[in-house]
Design an enzyme around this catalytic site. Structure first.
Site, PDB file in Angstrom:
ATOM      1  CG  ASP A   1      -2.273  -0.317   7.914  1.00  0.00           C
ATOM      2  OD1 ASP A   1      -3.205   0.950   7.740  1.00  0.00           O
ATOM      3  OD2 ASP A   1      -2.445  -1.185   7.362  1.00  0.00           O
TER       4      ASP A   1
ATOM      5  CB  THR B   1       2.825   0.983   5.969  1.00  0.00           C
ATOM      6  OG1 THR B   1       0.993   0.706   6.551  1.00  0.00           O
ATOM      7  CG2 THR B   1       3.040   0.633   7.265  1.00  0.00           C
TER       8      THR B   1
ATOM      9  CG  ASP C   1       4.209  -6.498   8.398  1.00  0.00           C
ATOM     10  OD1 ASP C   1       3.265  -6.327   7.255  1.00  0.00           O
ATOM     11  OD2 ASP C   1       3.505  -6.910   9.270  1.00  0.00           O
TER      12      ASP C   1
ATOM     13  N   GLY D   1       0.755  -1.282  -0.059  1.00  0.00           N
ATOM     14  CA  GLY D   1       0.008   0.053   0.075  1.00  0.00           C
ATOM     15  C   GLY D   1       1.006   1.178   0.055  1.00  0.00           C
TER      16      GLY D   1
ATOM     17  CB  SER E   1       7.466  -4.529   1.259  1.00  0.00           C
ATOM     18  OG  SER E   1       5.916  -4.278   0.684  1.00  0.00           O
TER      19      SER E   1
ATOM     20  NE  ARG F   1      -1.096  -5.068  -0.623  1.00  0.00           N
ATOM     21  CZ  ARG F   1      -1.811  -4.016  -0.338  1.00  0.00           C
ATOM     22  NH1 ARG F   1      -2.825  -3.548  -1.211  1.00  0.00           N
ATOM     23  NH2 ARG F   1      -1.613  -3.052   0.507  1.00  0.00           N
TER      24      ARG F   1
ATOM     25  CG  ASP G   1       0.797  -2.395  10.122  1.00  0.00           C
ATOM     26  OD1 ASP G   1       1.513  -1.863   9.540  1.00  0.00           O
ATOM     27  OD2 ASP G   1      -0.031  -3.378   9.547  1.00  0.00           O
TER      28      ASP G   1
ATOM     29  CD  GLU H   1      -9.609  -1.739   5.855  1.00  0.00           C
ATOM     30  OE1 GLU H   1      -8.565  -1.146   6.080  1.00  0.00           O
ATOM     31  OE2 GLU H   1      -9.335  -2.454   4.767  1.00  0.00           O
TER      32      GLU H   1
ATOM     33  NE  ARG I   1      -6.031  -5.906   4.746  1.00  0.00           N
ATOM     34  CZ  ARG I   1      -5.822  -5.572   3.377  1.00  0.00           C
ATOM     35  NH1 ARG I   1      -7.153  -5.914   2.610  1.00  0.00           N
ATOM     36  NH2 ARG I   1      -4.640  -5.496   2.710  1.00  0.00           N
TER      37      ARG I   1
HETATM   38  P1  ADP Z   1       3.068  -4.236   2.788  1.00  0.00           P
HETATM   39  O1  ADP Z   1       4.336  -4.191   2.511  1.00  0.00           O
HETATM   40  O2  ADP Z   1       2.142  -3.005   2.817  1.00  0.00           O
HETATM   41  O3  ADP Z   1       2.654  -5.090   4.024  1.00  0.00           O
HETATM   42  P2  ADP Z   1       1.784  -6.561   1.321  1.00  0.00           P
HETATM   43  O4  ADP Z   1       1.736  -7.438   2.476  1.00  0.00           O
HETATM   44  O5  ADP Z   1       0.798  -6.561   0.302  1.00  0.00           O
HETATM   45  O6  ADP Z   1       2.226  -4.921   1.477  1.00  0.00           O
HETATM   46  O7  ADP Z   1       3.157  -7.191   0.608  1.00  0.00           O
HETATM   47  C1  ADP Z   1       3.790  -6.432  -0.698  1.00  0.00           C
HETATM   48  C2  ADP Z   1       4.357  -7.558  -1.505  1.00  0.00           C
HETATM   49  O8  ADP Z   1       5.615  -7.958  -0.739  1.00  0.00           O
HETATM   50  C3  ADP Z   1       3.569  -8.685  -1.801  1.00  0.00           C
HETATM   51  O9  ADP Z   1       2.674  -8.511  -2.951  1.00  0.00           O
HETATM   52  C4  ADP Z   1       4.554  -9.617  -2.253  1.00  0.00           C
HETATM   53  O10 ADP Z   1       5.024  -9.437  -3.583  1.00  0.00           O
HETATM   54  C5  ADP Z   1       5.871  -9.390  -1.220  1.00  0.00           C
HETATM   55  N1  ADP Z   1       5.422 -10.272  -0.254  1.00  0.00           N
HETATM   56  C6  ADP Z   1       4.524 -10.027   0.892  1.00  0.00           C
HETATM   57  N2  ADP Z   1       4.701 -11.155   1.778  1.00  0.00           N
HETATM   58  C7  ADP Z   1       5.686 -11.838   1.339  1.00  0.00           C
HETATM   59  C8  ADP Z   1       6.326 -13.123   1.743  1.00  0.00           C
HETATM   60  N3  ADP Z   1       5.875 -13.929   2.760  1.00  0.00           N
HETATM   61  N4  ADP Z   1       7.361 -13.644   1.094  1.00  0.00           N
HETATM   62  C9  ADP Z   1       7.846 -12.971   0.205  1.00  0.00           C
HETATM   63  N5  ADP Z   1       7.258 -11.861  -0.477  1.00  0.00           N
HETATM   64  C10 ADP Z   1       6.195 -11.275  -0.045  1.00  0.00           C
HETATM   65  O1  F6P Z   2      -1.622  -1.308   4.423  1.00  0.00           O
HETATM   66  C1  F6P Z   2      -2.447  -0.121   4.186  1.00  0.00           C
HETATM   67  C2  F6P Z   2      -3.671  -0.222   3.821  1.00  0.00           C
HETATM   68  O2  F6P Z   2      -4.340   0.942   3.398  1.00  0.00           O
HETATM   69  C3  F6P Z   2      -4.627  -0.787   4.830  1.00  0.00           C
HETATM   70  O3  F6P Z   2      -4.920   0.039   5.746  1.00  0.00           O
HETATM   71  C4  F6P Z   2      -5.677  -1.239   4.041  1.00  0.00           C
HETATM   72  O4  F6P Z   2      -6.275  -2.295   5.024  1.00  0.00           O
HETATM   73  C5  F6P Z   2      -5.002  -1.907   3.035  1.00  0.00           C
HETATM   74  O5  F6P Z   2      -3.783  -1.252   2.558  1.00  0.00           O
HETATM   75  C6  F6P Z   2      -6.165  -1.661   1.617  1.00  0.00           C
HETATM   76  O6  F6P Z   2      -5.293  -2.216   0.615  1.00  0.00           O
HETATM   77  P1  F6P Z   2      -5.669  -1.923  -0.920  1.00  0.00           P
HETATM   78  O7  F6P Z   2      -5.014  -0.736  -1.354  1.00  0.00           O
HETATM   79  O8  F6P Z   2      -5.178  -3.137  -1.515  1.00  0.00           O
HETATM   80  O9  F6P Z   2      -7.351  -1.728  -1.104  1.00  0.00           O
END
Ligand code: ADP
Ligand code: F6P
Length: 320
Positions: A127, A125, A103, A11, A105, A72, A129, A223, A171
Site C-alpha cells: 500500500d 506493504t 504500521d 499483509g 505490525s 494477523r 502507506d 479499494e 483500504r
Molecule cells: P500491517 O502490519 O500490514 O498494517 P495489521 O494492521 O493487520 O497489518 O497488523 C498486523 C498485526 O500487528 C496485527 O494482527 C496485530 O497482531 C499487530 N498489531 C496491529 N495493531 C496493533 C496495536 N495497535 N497494538 C499492538 N499490536 C498491533
Molecule cells: O495492506 C495490504 C492489503 O493488501 C490492503 O491493500 C488490503 O486492503 C488488505 O491488505 C487486504 O487484507 P487481507 O489479506 O486480509 O484480505
C-alpha cells in the site's frame, strides 16, 4: 552468542523475502544467532521459530510471499498475548527482533519495545502507506502487476467499445490507484484521500471525451472507495457505454518481486541488523528520497503522509 529474531506480519508483500535474506545473512555474519519466527506475532507468542543460517535463505530473493509466513494476530494485541510473547523472548534470550510489516505490525513492535524487547521495523506493504517512508517493500511489484492486468483489460475494452471499472488494493490509501492509474492511462482515478463528484468526475468526463472520439474507458478505483459494480451499472445506464467491473484483489500481493523491491528489501533488512548490532532498538528503517534512514518508532508512528495532489491533478489533466 546473542540471539535476534525476524518475523513478517500483516499483509505479505513481494520483496519481504529479500529483506529476510538480508537480515539472516547480515545477522549471521555479525555473529548473531538468527531465529526465523513463523506467522508473525502468532509464532512469537507460541515459540514457533527455528534457527536460520546462511543457506536457509538461498533461492528466495526471486520469490513472492514470505518464507516465514505471515498472519494477523488479534491475540497479540491483548495484554495476555503480549505477556506470552515476552516470556518466549526471555526464554530464548532475544536481544532484538526485526519486524517486517506495515504500521499495524509496527504498533506491535512499539508495544514490545515498551516492555523491554528492542525491535526494529522494516516497512513491508504493497500500500505504500507508512508515514515515515517514501517507499515500502512490495509497492513497485504490486503497481507493475496492476499495470499488466489493466493493459489486458484495455485490450478487450477497446475491442468492444466498453468501459472497465477496476478496483485496486488500498483500504485506506490511494497510492497504488494513483500511480498505476497514470501508468494505465485511466480516464478517472478515484481514491479515498480526495473527495469526488461521480457525475462530474466520471460521467461528464466520459461524455466530454466521447465527443472527441473516445470509445473505451478505464476507471481506476481504490479499494477504500469501493462500489465498482454499482459504478459500472451507473456508467452503462447514464452514458450508454457498455461497462464491466473487475476487482483485481490478491493477485496484486503475489508474484516475483521487481528489481526495486529486491534492492529495497535488501537495503532495509541490512540496516535493521546494523542497528541491532550497534545496540540500537526501537527504530523504524525507512527510505526517504532514495536514502536509507531510520526513525524512533514512536516518532515514526506519529508522522503523517499525504497524497501528492499535483500528481492527482496531472493525472486528470492528461487523461481527457
Ligand atoms: P500491517 O502490519 O500490514 O498494517 P495489521 O494492521 O493487520 O497489518 O497488523 C498486523 C498485526 O500487528 C496485527 O494482527 C496485530 O497482531 C499487530 N498489531 C496491529 N495493531 C496493533 C496495536 N495497535 N497494538 C499492538 N499490536 C498491533
Ligand atoms: O495492506 C495490504 C492489503 O493488501 C490492503 O491493500 C488490503 O486492503 C488488505 O491488505 C487486504 O487484507 P487481507 O489479506 O486480509 O484480505
Amino acid at each position: 552468542m546473542k540471539t535476534i529474531g525476524v518475523l513478517t506480519s500483516g499483509g505479505d508483500a513481494p520483496g519481504m523475502n529479500a529483506a529476510i535474506r538480508a537480515v539472516v545473512r547480515a545477522g549471521c555474519e555479525s555473529g548473531f544467532r538468527v531465529m526465523g519466527i513463523r506467522r508473525g506475532y502468532n509464532g512469537l507468542m507460541y515459540g514457533d521459530m527455528y534457527e536460520m543460517n546462511l543457506r536457509s535463505v538461498s533461492n528466495i530473493i526471486n520469490r513472492g510471499g514470505t518464507i516465514l509466513y505471515s498472519a494477523r494476530s488479534p491475540e497479540f494485541k491483548t495484554e495476555e498475548g503480549m505477556q506470552k510473547a515476552i516470556a518466549v523472548c526471555k526464554e530464548v534470550d532475544m536481544v532484538g527482533i526485526v519486524v517486517i510489516g506495515g504500521d499495524g505490525s509496527f504498533r506491535g513492535a512499539r508495544d514490545l519495545s515498551l516492555r523491554g524487547i528492542p525491535c526494529v521495523g522494516v516497512p513491508g506493504t504493497i500500500d505504500n502507506d507508512i508515514a515515515c517512508c517514501d517507499y515500502t517493500i512490495g509497492y513497485d511489484t504490486a503497481m507493475n502487476t496492476v499495470m499488466e492486468m489493466v493493459d489486458r483489460l484495455r485490450d478487450t475494452s477497446e475491442s468492444h467499445d466498453r468501459c472497465s471499472v477496476v478496483e485496486v488494493m488500498g483500504r485506506r490509501a490511494g497510492y497504488i490507484a494513483l500511480n498505476s492509474g497514470i501508468a494505465c492511462g485511466a480516464t478517472t482515478i478515484l481514491i479515498p484521500e480526495v473527495p469526488f463528484d461521480f457525475e462530474r468526475d466520471v460521467i461528464e468526463r466520459m461524455r466530454r471525451t466521447q465527443k472527441t472520439g473516445k470509445r473505451h474507458f478505464i476507471i481506476i478505483v481504490a479499494e477504500g472507495v469501493g462500489g465498482v459494480q454499482e459504478m459500472s451499472d451507473r456508467i452503462q445506464r447514464e452514458t450508454g457505454v457498455e461497462s464491466r467491473a473487475t476487482v483485481l484483489g490478491h493477485v496484486q500481493r503475489g508474484g516475483s518481486p521487481t528489481v526495486r523491491d529486491r534492492v529495497a528489501g535488501s537495503q532495509m533488512g541490512y540496516r535493521a541488523v546494523e542497528l541491532l548490532k550497534s545496540g540500537t532498538g526501537n527504530r523504524v528503517v525507512a527510505m526517504q528520497k532514495d536514502a536509507i534512514v531510520d526513525y524512533d518508532i514512536f516518532e515514526a508512528l506519529n508522522m503523517e503522509k499525504s497524497i501528492d495532489l499535483d500528481l492527482y491533478r496531472l493525472a486528470h489533466e492528461i487523461s481527457i
